[in-house]
Structure formats: C-alpha cells, structure tokens
Design a protein around this motif. Structure first.
Motif, PDB file in Angstrom:
ATOM      1  N   VAL A   1      -1.283  25.041   4.950  1.00 47.64           N
ATOM      2  CA  VAL A   1      -0.998  24.061   3.902  1.00 47.64           C
ATOM      3  C   VAL A   1      -1.976  24.245   2.742  1.00 47.64           C
ATOM      4  CG1 VAL A   1      -0.944  21.590   3.345  1.00 47.64           C
ATOM      5  CG2 VAL A   1       0.091  22.417   5.478  1.00 47.64           C
ATOM      6  N   ARG A   2      -3.230  24.464   3.067  1.00 51.17           N
ATOM      7  CA  ARG A   2      -4.244  24.707   2.017  1.00 51.17           C
ATOM      8  C   ARG A   2      -3.857  25.939   1.189  1.00 51.17           C
ATOM      9  NH1 ARG A   2      -8.747  24.349   5.033  1.00 51.17           N
ATOM     10  NH2 ARG A   2      -9.104  22.181   4.478  1.00 51.17           N
ATOM     11  N   ALA A   3      -3.430  27.007   1.856  1.00 50.55           N
ATOM     12  CA  ALA A   3      -3.011  28.223   1.148  1.00 50.55           C
ATOM     13  C   ALA A   3      -1.765  27.952   0.301  1.00 50.55           C
ATOM     14  CB  ALA A   3      -2.742  29.345   2.146  1.00 50.55           C
ATOM     15  N   ALA A   4      -0.841  27.167   0.825  1.00 50.18           N
ATOM     16  CA  ALA A   4       0.373  26.828   0.074  1.00 50.18           C
ATOM     17  C   ALA A   4       0.017  26.046  -1.191  1.00 50.18           C
ATOM     18  CB  ALA A   4       1.339  26.030   0.950  1.00 50.18           C
ATOM     19  N   TYR A   5      -0.932  25.121  -1.089  1.00 49.18           N
ATOM     20  CA  TYR A   5      -1.375  24.391  -2.285  1.00 49.18           C
ATOM     21  C   TYR A   5      -1.987  25.344  -3.313  1.00 49.18           C
ATOM     22  CZ  TYR A   5      -0.492  19.477  -1.290  1.00 49.18           C
ATOM     23  OH  TYR A   5       0.116  18.262  -1.098  1.00 49.18           O
ATOM     24  N   GLY A   6      -2.740  26.313  -2.826  1.00 45.22           N
ATOM     25  CA  GLY A   6      -3.316  27.302  -3.742  1.00 45.22           C
ATOM     26  C   GLY A   6      -2.241  28.079  -4.482  1.00 45.22           C
TER      27      GLY A   6
ATOM     28  N   ASP B   1       8.859  22.216  -5.099  1.00 47.11           N
ATOM     29  CA  ASP B   1       8.317  22.907  -3.923  1.00 47.11           C
ATOM     30  C   ASP B   1       7.136  22.124  -3.341  1.00 47.11           C
ATOM     31  OD1 ASP B   1      10.250  24.838  -4.233  1.00 47.11           O
ATOM     32  OD2 ASP B   1       8.885  26.326  -5.115  1.00 47.11           O
ATOM     33  N   TRP B   2       6.305  21.571  -4.213  1.00 50.33           N
ATOM     34  CA  TRP B   2       5.199  20.725  -3.757  1.00 50.33           C
ATOM     35  C   TRP B   2       5.760  19.511  -3.006  1.00 50.33           C
ATOM     36  CZ3 TRP B   2       3.866  15.991  -6.671  1.00 50.33           C
ATOM     37  CH2 TRP B   2       2.862  15.239  -6.030  1.00 50.33           C
ATOM     38  N   ASP B   3       6.803  18.916  -3.546  1.00 53.43           N
ATOM     39  CA  ASP B   3       7.396  17.748  -2.891  1.00 53.43           C
ATOM     40  C   ASP B   3       7.919  18.114  -1.502  1.00 53.43           C
ATOM     41  OD1 ASP B   3       8.187  14.948  -2.974  1.00 53.43           O
ATOM     42  OD2 ASP B   3      10.243  15.708  -3.050  1.00 53.43           O
TER      43      ASP B   3
ATOM     44  N   GLU C   1      -6.748  14.999   0.314  1.00 49.73           N
ATOM     45  CA  GLU C   1      -7.568  15.681  -0.696  1.00 49.73           C
ATOM     46  C   GLU C   1      -6.766  16.764  -1.419  1.00 49.73           C
ATOM     47  OE1 GLU C   1     -11.796  18.119  -1.079  1.00 49.73           O
ATOM     48  OE2 GLU C   1     -11.139  17.420   0.887  1.00 49.73           O
ATOM     49  N   LEU C   2      -5.990  17.532  -0.671  1.00 49.34           N
ATOM     50  CA  LEU C   2      -5.163  18.585  -1.281  1.00 49.34           C
ATOM     51  C   LEU C   2      -4.120  17.984  -2.220  1.00 49.34           C
ATOM     52  CD1 LEU C   2      -4.642  20.797   1.883  1.00 49.34           C
ATOM     53  CD2 LEU C   2      -5.977  21.413  -0.148  1.00 49.34           C
TER      54      LEU C   2
END
Length: 158
Positions: free
Chosen positions: A23-28, A49-51, A93-94
């Motif tokens: 998930v952290r990588a996807a946010y990046g 995509d974020w949603d 946080e993300l």
C-alpha cells in the motif's frame, strides 16, 4: 434495485488484508503519477485509482471491526482487530499525506470543481486532525474502545 436474496451473508464476504508495504508503494506510485499528470483527466484518473486503493484498505478495516463486534470472544477476530488497530494509523498517515498533496496542488480549483467543496473541506479537516506523532495514542484509543466493546458485550442481565 438490489434484492434481499442478492445480498451475501456476512460469513461469505471476503476482504483481503492489505500489505502495508504494498500500500505504501502504491501511494508512492499514485503521487508520482499525479505530479507527472499533464491534464485534469489524468489527475482525475489518479484520484479514482486512489479511491479504489482507499476502499480496499477501508473495507478490510471495517470487516475486521464487524467480525470482532459480532463475537468479541473470538480469539482470531480479536487478534485481527489488534493488528488492524496497530496498522490503522499508518494507513491514515498515507491517506492524509495524499490528501495534503491534493489540497496544496496548483490544480486544486479544477479538482474542487469536479469533486466539490465538501470533499476538500473534509480533506482539510483530516489534515488538521492527524499527525504521525499521535500514532501511539491512536493505537491506545483503539485498544480502549475494544476493551469497552468486550465489557459491553459480556454484560449479563438477570
């Protein structure tokens, strides 16, 4: 229109546990795509995509809470809820960092025209009410809420 017969039983619903590192990588990747986007349409695709990512995480969190609430004595549900309580601030946080990026974007007027003022007001509130420094307190708050739920559920009324 959804018919009652079409609604799955709770036990048949599946919400896979998201992997925090993934998930952290996807946010990046979402942040990079947003910053590189050359049009409003591209930026809107990133937000959609974020949603979708947000829904995966939120669905898992909700399902974990529901399973625990259904039977607070279930040790597996309790362990899963404890794990959720531990990682929830990290997911928050993300999400808040992404919202702050949207709020600070020079493209905000176009985005706000599409999503409406209310979405941005809610994102601003999220940004003001979360800081990574309160992670331990959020975990403790979740623990206390769970203890209360267990006490409440164990009440014996003569």
């Amino acid at each position: 229109m959804t018919r009652i017969a079409d609604i799955p039983d709770f036990d048949d619903m599946v919400a896979p546990k998201p992997d925090l590192d993934e998930v952290r990588a996807a946010y990046g990747r979402l942040t990079e795509r947003f910053e590189a986007a050359g049009s409003d349409e591209e930026r809107l695709r990133v937000i959609r995509d974020w949603d979708s990512l947000r829904k995966v995480v939120d669905t898992w969190m909700a399902m974990v809470q529901l399973a625990f609430a259904a039977d607070t004595r279930d040790e597996a549900a309790k362990a899963e809820r404890e794990e959720r309580d531990r990682v929830a601030p990290k997911y928050t946080e993300l999400a808040v960092a992404f919202k702050r990026m949207l709020l600070a974007s020079p493209h905000r007027p176009a985005l706000e025209a599409h999503f409406g003022h209310t979405a941005f007001a809610l994102w601003e509130a999220d940004g003001r009410t979360f800081d990574p420094s309160i992670e331990a307190e959020l975990v403790e708050e979740s623990k206390l809420c769970a203890e209360f739920a267990e006490l409440h559920a164990s009440a014996q009324i003569p």
